[in-house]
Design an enzyme around this catalytic site. Sequence first.
Site, PDB file in Angstrom:
ATOM      1  N   ARG A 157       0.821  -1.212   0.000  1.00  0.00           N
ATOM      2  CA  ARG A 157       0.000   0.000   0.000  1.00  0.00           C
ATOM      3  C   ARG A 157       0.862   1.273   0.000  1.00  0.00           C
ATOM      4  O   ARG A 157       0.472   2.290   0.575  1.00  0.00           O
ATOM      5  CB  ARG A 157      -0.958   0.032   1.198  1.00  0.00           C
ATOM      6  N   SER A 232     -11.246  -1.493   2.766  1.00  0.00           N
ATOM      7  CA  SER A 232     -10.523  -1.771   4.022  1.00  0.00           C
ATOM      8  C   SER A 232     -10.219  -0.442   4.703  1.00  0.00           C
ATOM      9  O   SER A 232      -9.590   0.430   4.106  1.00  0.00           O
ATOM     10  CB  SER A 232      -9.198  -2.470   3.735  1.00  0.00           C
ATOM     11  N   GLU A 322      -5.938   2.785   6.475  1.00  0.00           N
ATOM     12  CA  GLU A 322      -5.535   2.531   5.091  1.00  0.00           C
ATOM     13  C   GLU A 322      -5.892   3.671   4.137  1.00  0.00           C
ATOM     14  O   GLU A 322      -5.041   4.091   3.347  1.00  0.00           O
ATOM     15  CB  GLU A 322      -6.135   1.187   4.623  1.00  0.00           C
TER      16      GLU A 322
HETATM   17  N1  EPU Z   1     -11.023 -12.140   8.640  1.00  0.00           N
HETATM   18  C1  EPU Z   1     -11.756 -12.400   9.774  1.00  0.00           C
HETATM   19  N2  EPU Z   1     -12.868 -11.659   9.995  1.00  0.00           N
HETATM   20  C2  EPU Z   1     -13.289 -10.715   9.144  1.00  0.00           C
HETATM   21  C3  EPU Z   1     -12.546 -10.452   7.969  1.00  0.00           C
HETATM   22  C4  EPU Z   1     -11.410 -11.181   7.743  1.00  0.00           C
HETATM   23  O1  EPU Z   1     -11.416 -13.245  10.581  1.00  0.00           O
HETATM   24  O2  EPU Z   1     -14.318 -10.100   9.426  1.00  0.00           O
HETATM   25  C5  EPU Z   1      -9.802 -12.941   8.385  1.00  0.00           C
HETATM   26  C6  EPU Z   1     -10.090 -14.272   7.733  1.00  0.00           C
HETATM   27  O3  EPU Z   1      -9.211 -15.190   8.283  1.00  0.00           O
HETATM   28  C7  EPU Z   1      -9.703 -14.041   6.284  1.00  0.00           C
HETATM   29  C8  EPU Z   1      -8.552 -13.060   6.448  1.00  0.00           C
HETATM   30  O4  EPU Z   1      -8.943 -12.241   7.545  1.00  0.00           O
HETATM   31  O5  EPU Z   1      -9.313 -15.230   5.705  1.00  0.00           O
HETATM   32  C9  EPU Z   1      -8.292 -12.193   5.241  1.00  0.00           C
HETATM   33  O6  EPU Z   1      -9.499 -11.555   4.862  1.00  0.00           O
HETATM   34  P1  EPU Z   1      -9.759 -11.127   3.354  1.00  0.00           P
HETATM   35  O7  EPU Z   1      -9.374 -12.208   2.437  1.00  0.00           O
HETATM   36  O8  EPU Z   1     -11.123 -10.586   3.265  1.00  0.00           O
HETATM   37  O9  EPU Z   1      -8.681  -9.974   3.100  1.00  0.00           O
HETATM   38  P2  EPU Z   1      -8.144  -8.770   4.008  1.00  0.00           P
HETATM   39  O10 EPU Z   1      -6.758  -9.096   4.440  1.00  0.00           O
HETATM   40  O11 EPU Z   1      -9.138  -8.402   5.051  1.00  0.00           O
HETATM   41  C10 EPU Z   1      -6.999  -7.549   2.001  1.00  0.00           C
HETATM   42  C11 EPU Z   1      -7.048  -6.184   1.363  1.00  0.00           C
HETATM   43  C12 EPU Z   1      -8.316  -6.002   0.550  1.00  0.00           C
HETATM   44  C13 EPU Z   1      -8.392  -7.101  -0.500  1.00  0.00           C
HETATM   45  C14 EPU Z   1      -8.357  -8.453   0.220  1.00  0.00           C
HETATM   46  C15 EPU Z   1      -8.349  -9.632  -0.709  1.00  0.00           C
HETATM   47  C16 EPU Z   1      -5.810  -4.694   2.840  1.00  0.00           C
HETATM   48  C17 EPU Z   1      -5.875  -3.554   3.800  1.00  0.00           C
HETATM   49  N3  EPU Z   1      -6.964  -5.143   2.361  1.00  0.00           N
HETATM   50  O12 EPU Z   1      -8.068  -7.585   2.939  1.00  0.00           O
HETATM   51  O13 EPU Z   1      -8.256  -4.750  -0.095  1.00  0.00           O
HETATM   52  O14 EPU Z   1      -9.562  -6.999  -1.279  1.00  0.00           O
HETATM   53  O15 EPU Z   1      -7.144  -8.544   1.009  1.00  0.00           O
HETATM   54  O16 EPU Z   1      -7.089  -9.786  -1.239  1.00  0.00           O
HETATM   55  O17 EPU Z   1      -4.702  -5.177   2.542  1.00  0.00           O
HETATM   56  C18 EPU Z   1      -8.848  -2.448   0.269  1.00  0.00           C
HETATM   57  O18 EPU Z   1      -7.635  -2.221   0.327  1.00  0.00           O
HETATM   58  O19 EPU Z   1      -9.708  -1.542   0.385  1.00  0.00           O
HETATM   59  C19 EPU Z   1      -9.298  -3.817   0.086  1.00  0.00           C
HETATM   60  C20 EPU Z   1     -10.573  -4.151   0.093  1.00  0.00           C
END
Ligand code: EPU
Length: 328
Positions: A157, A232, A322
């Site tokens: 990021r 996010s 973010e």
């Molecule tokens: N999780 C939970 N509870 C929740 C949400 C997530 O336990 O309510 C855990 C789960 O274990 C899940 C893990 O977090 O497997 C990862 O969640 P997710 O795959 O939804 O991805 P993220 O790490 O929360 C990041 C990016 C997103 C992107 C997704 C998918 C950042 C800040 N965010 O989110 O980007 O779409 O990965 O690759 O790095 C954004 O930047 O606005 C954004 C949406």
Amino acid sequence: MRLGGAARYVIEIEEDKDLAEAYHFAAEKKMPVYVLGGGSNVIGRDGGFNGVIMVNKLRGIYVINSDKDKIRLCAKSGELLDDFVDYSVKLFDGEQFGFSGIEALSGVPGTVGAAPVQNVGAYGQEIAQVLHHVCVYDYKDNCFKKMPASELNLGYRRSIFNTGDGVGRYFITSVTVELHKNWLKPPFYTSLQAYFDERGVTEFSPAVVREAVLAIRGSKLPDPAEFASSGSFFKNVYLDEAEAEKARANGIPVWDGGKVPSGWLIEHAGLKGKEFFGMRVSDKAALVLINESAKSYADLAKAREAVIEAVREKFGYTLEQEPMELGE
Ligand code: EPU
């Protein structure tokens, strides 16, 4: 987020040649400049922005060249990133439909120009992996430049465009990526892999990956056109080896590369679905804050502190915001 005060001036940039005049206008007024793409990842502060917002309306997508393994595509920076992805997965070069490299970025809101600024990443891809170069207008040197990806200091990021002296210096006019003719292979990002496994999918064309990512995003992430949010709201936490070991011993999930999903931390601090000062922690993805009835940036700031404090108290990590911010 649908919060924050007004801007003093707004200029729409429709062609590269508008830029010199627009920057001249800002210089004459002795005002700062802020380049806005779609605005989905920018939060306005209550005092407004006493400066010039340049709204990016540059349009066009071009095939630059193609060889045995790769194809180079260029998009003007005001194109929607998702339109560029759609173009890349449908493109036919006389031999093949669909090219790989940005298909997992399907559904990311905002413009092409915003992608290198914060090195947009989702579902296992980052723009940094395929970015070849960007063209910019450099406000400091008052000229157009071509900057190779290697000069942009791309990280999680992060780039020269959102850190240090680079902030406010450049207007990205176009982005060129180098995409692959070979399709992606498993294993995929966890949720994407689960989606394919459940459906028995075995052919991973860019169009198939795009469809899957759109379906997953649609089930978790609120559409910013409908719900006021910035995707996010917090960054994930990245740990070094020693810290990761400690976290694992405490039952905290640590992914490859040391990623601790902040969504997990927020959920396990008991905040999923909770509301603070008019801001709701999404009940589908805890990393997302939705503005339901917050009246001001000040409300959002209080909500942010409440979430940060609760996670710090429970796990000892300090979450970082973010989305970018604008104004006083
Ligand atoms: N999780 C939970 N509870 C929740 C949400 C997530 O336990 O309510 C855990 C789960 O274990 C899940 C893990 O977090 O497997 C990862 O969640 P997710 O795959 O939804 O991805 P993220 O790490 O929360 C990041 C990016 C997103 C992107 C997704 C998918 C950042 C800040 N965010 O989110 O980007 O779409 O990965 O690759 O790095 C954004 O930047 O606005 C954004 C949406």
